[in-house]
Design an enzyme around this catalytic site. Structure first.
Site, PDB file in Angstrom:
ATOM      1  N   GLU A  72       4.837  38.874   9.490  1.00 46.12           N
ATOM      2  CA  GLU A  72       6.286  38.996   9.649  1.00 46.12           C
ATOM      3  C   GLU A  72       6.943  37.629   9.814  1.00 46.12           C
ATOM      4  OE1 GLU A  72       4.876  41.965  12.474  1.00 46.12           O
ATOM      5  OE2 GLU A  72       6.846  42.890  12.331  1.00 46.12           O
ATOM      6  N   GLY A 105       2.419  49.730  18.410  1.00 42.18           N
ATOM      7  CA  GLY A 105       3.439  50.598  17.831  1.00 42.18           C
ATOM      8  C   GLY A 105       3.043  50.806  16.379  1.00 42.18           C
ATOM      9  N   GLY A 156      -0.482  49.572  14.850  1.00 40.39           N
ATOM     10  CA  GLY A 156      -0.771  48.615  15.917  1.00 40.39           C
ATOM     11  C   GLY A 156      -0.576  49.320  17.239  1.00 40.39           C
ATOM     12  N   HIS A 205       9.763  47.958  12.045  1.00 36.89           N
ATOM     13  CA  HIS A 205       8.672  47.212  11.383  1.00 36.89           C
ATOM     14  C   HIS A 205       9.035  46.892   9.923  1.00 36.89           C
ATOM     15  CE1 HIS A 205       5.691  49.450  14.232  1.00 36.89           C
ATOM     16  NE2 HIS A 205       5.962  48.253  14.738  1.00 36.89           N
ATOM     17  N   ASN A 247      10.433  35.051  18.167  1.00 38.37           N
ATOM     18  CA  ASN A 247      10.438  36.493  18.421  1.00 38.37           C
ATOM     19  C   ASN A 247      10.525  36.666  19.932  1.00 38.37           C
ATOM     20  OD1 ASN A 247       9.940  39.190  18.738  1.00 38.37           O
ATOM     21  ND2 ASN A 247       8.045  39.219  17.550  1.00 38.37           N
ATOM     22  N   ARG A 274       3.076  55.484  23.074  1.00 33.06           N
ATOM     23  CA  ARG A 274       4.232  56.304  22.653  1.00 33.06           C
ATOM     24  C   ARG A 274       3.745  57.589  21.990  1.00 33.06           C
ATOM     25  NH1 ARG A 274       7.183  51.731  19.306  1.00 33.06           N
ATOM     26  NH2 ARG A 274       6.229  50.093  20.538  1.00 33.06           N
ATOM     27  N   ARG A 279      13.644  37.016  14.969  1.00 32.85           N
ATOM     28  CA  ARG A 279      13.395  38.433  14.737  1.00 32.85           C
ATOM     29  C   ARG A 279      14.364  39.218  15.619  1.00 32.85           C
ATOM     30  NH1 ARG A 279       8.752  42.360  17.025  1.00 32.85           N
ATOM     31  NH2 ARG A 279       9.386  44.146  15.794  1.00 32.85           N
TER      32      ARG A 279
HETATM   33  P1  AMP Z   1      -0.814  45.015  17.269  1.00 34.41           P
HETATM   34  O1  AMP Z   1       0.267  45.787  17.977  1.00 34.41           O
HETATM   35  O2  AMP Z   1      -0.594  44.922  15.792  1.00 34.41           O
HETATM   36  O3  AMP Z   1      -1.099  43.690  17.911  1.00 34.41           O
HETATM   37  O4  AMP Z   1      -2.150  45.874  17.418  1.00 34.41           O
HETATM   38  C1  AMP Z   1      -2.737  46.126  18.663  1.00 34.41           C
HETATM   39  C2  AMP Z   1      -3.800  47.191  18.493  1.00 34.41           C
HETATM   40  O5  AMP Z   1      -4.815  46.713  17.577  1.00 34.41           O
HETATM   41  C3  AMP Z   1      -4.524  47.546  19.788  1.00 34.41           C
HETATM   42  O6  AMP Z   1      -4.581  48.942  19.930  1.00 34.41           O
HETATM   43  C4  AMP Z   1      -5.915  47.011  19.564  1.00 34.41           C
HETATM   44  O7  AMP Z   1      -6.877  47.783  20.190  1.00 34.41           O
HETATM   45  C5  AMP Z   1      -6.057  47.136  18.070  1.00 34.41           C
HETATM   46  N1  AMP Z   1      -7.171  46.298  17.611  1.00 34.41           N
HETATM   47  C6  AMP Z   1      -7.271  44.961  17.618  1.00 34.41           C
HETATM   48  N2  AMP Z   1      -8.511  44.582  17.196  1.00 34.41           N
HETATM   49  C7  AMP Z   1      -9.205  45.725  16.937  1.00 34.41           C
HETATM   50  C8  AMP Z   1     -10.522  46.021  16.477  1.00 34.41           C
HETATM   51  N3  AMP Z   1     -11.383  45.038  16.228  1.00 34.41           N
HETATM   52  N4  AMP Z   1     -10.881  47.320  16.337  1.00 34.41           N
HETATM   53  C9  AMP Z   1     -10.011  48.314  16.603  1.00 34.41           C
HETATM   54  N5  AMP Z   1      -8.756  48.106  17.029  1.00 34.41           N
HETATM   55  C10 AMP Z   1      -8.350  46.831  17.204  1.00 34.41           C
END
Ligand code: AMP
Length: 397
Positions: free
Chosen positions: A384, A212, A210, A180, A7, A241, A91
């Site tokens: 993914e 995004g 996440g 996604h 990726n 965003r 990806r």
């Molecule tokens: P991703 O883009 O899928 O890697 O997700 C990132 C997001 O997940 C970020 O905003 C992090 O703050 C959130 N995140 C990761 N661990 C936690 C947690 N234990 N509690 C709340 N949010 C989390």
């Protein structure tokens, strides 16, 4: 059969090497700061501690060479020779309307992906650079492209058409594409497996939350609508965003703040969302912590996000004419019991009943609705990379 999944971003590159016989990850890693001072590779052989090596990595080709060296390394490598590597799966963010499934990469496909650069100017050039670098370093190994947009190609015209002059769709491909897709595909299939029901019979809403975020209506296994649009800027509030806004804000901000269109675009992509509302952070952990100690704007950011999620759940239940399951995935969806519980609150009228105890789960597959809940609510960690590895294997077979 061993398959490498890549990726590639503009200055980073994530990888995982799968043994497809048992679908095990043998090693994974991250190359960071490509072409920037302080570049490094973090490599982890499954079951061992991560090894981080700082070294100049001027370009993606140098990054790929380091990945290969790490995979072949005598102490923390997992391949005796490159002959063991059957294929590489990549990806790729945007395939426009050109590909509705994964494909083997050849000159024709690469040309088609280059044609999609205007649709994803930030992402596709980096993906293409990564593929070119791998082809350079591993010219004899088959390469497969797996596209974020592909799963959403089943959306009906009514869901992907924007109410602007139709000629822009015909001339430039202006429409909703959605992103996604690999995650929504994986999660919807896991939901069907976890519930023991055929996917063809289920109406599922998958919430990928996440940095995004996007929400997808999956009816009978097919994506029928999704919250991201022509670009990944649309939909629910994200880390930085803005998600859905009135498009007239663009000329308004441009005029009143004397900003170019490019500057407004950057503001909406990088300084908005949770960060823009709270002024605290784009990271949900910081937002929850600040909201918990009474920071009003962090609380508002959280509320705006969950209000948006609720509206999409309601809209997609209406679009599908029913609802069997809602699944939460990605960093926030998998980890934040707070966001899940706030997003489900008040949706009991739809048949969604969250079980507070079961909702305490983090980063593992679970059904978190009550036993009597008509609509099942689930947490499904996304994967993914596994979908990319499986598609790559399927195309080789
Ligand atoms: P991703 O883009 O899928 O890697 O997700 C990132 C997001 O997940 C970020 O905003 C992090 O703050 C959130 N995140 C990761 N661990 C936690 C947690 N234990 N509690 C709340 N949010 C989390």
């Amino acid at each position: 059969m061993k398959i490498l999944v890549i990726n590639c971003g503009s200055s980073s590159l994530k990888y995982q090497l799968f043994d497809m016989d048992k679908e095990h990850v043998l090693a994974k890693g991250l190359v960071e700061r490509i072409g920037i001072d302080g570049s490094r590779i973090k490599h982890t052989k499954t079951g061992m501690d991560a090894i981080t090596t700082e070294t100049p990595i001027p370009d993606h080709k140098a990054g790929i060479k380091l990945v290969i060296d790490s995979l072949l390394d005598k102490s923390h490598g997992v391949l005796a020779s490159l002959d063991e590597l059957s294929a590489v799966g990549h990806r790729v963010v945007h395939a426009g309307e050109k590909f509705a499934t994964s494909v083997k990469l050849d000159d024709k496909v690469m040309a088609a992906l280059k044609d999609c650069i205007p649709l994803a100017p930030l992402h596709n050039p980096a993906n293409i650079m990564g593929i070119d670098a791998v082809i350079d370093v591993l010219p004899r190994i088959p390469q497969v492209g797996v596209f974020d947009t592909a799963f959403h190609q089943t959306m009906p015209k009514v869901a992907f058409t924007y109410a602007i002059p139709y000629g822009y769709y015909e001339k430039y491909g202006v429409r909703r594409y959605g992103f996604h897709g690999t995650s929504h595909y994986y999660v919807s299939r896991r939901v069907a497996d976890m519930l023991g029901s055929p996917i063809e019979k289920l109406k599922i809403i998958t919430c990928h939350l996440g940095n995004g975020s996007s929400i997808t209506a999956v009816d009978g296994g097919r994506s029928v609508d999704t919250s991201m649009g022509f670009t990944p800027l649309a939909g629910v509030t994200m880390g930085t965003r803005c998600g859905d806004i009135d498009p007239a804000l663009v000329p308004f901000i441009s005029k009143t703040e004397n900003l170019s269109i490019g500057e407004v675009d950057s503001l909406l992509n990088k300084k908005s969302g949770l960060l823009g509302i709270s002024g605290v952070s784009s990271d949900m952990r910081d937002i929850e912590e600040a909201a918990g100690r009474g920071d009003e704007r962090s609380r508002l950011a959280l509320q705006v996000l969950v209000y948006g999620i609720k509206k999409y759940i309601g809209a997609y239940a209406a679009a599908m004419g029913g609802l069997d399951a809602v699944a939460f995935t990605a960093g926030v969806g998998e980890n934040s019991a707070t966001v899940r519980s706030m997003a489900c609150e008040g949706l009991e009228f739809l048949g969604m009943e969250l079980d507070g105890e079961k909702n305490k789960v983090r980063s593992e597959e679970a059904v978190i609705s009550t036993d009597s809940s008509k609509v099942k609510i689930l947490v499904v960690p996304t994967n993914e990379e596994l979908v990319i590895a499986r598609d790559t294997k399927r195309l080789l077979d």
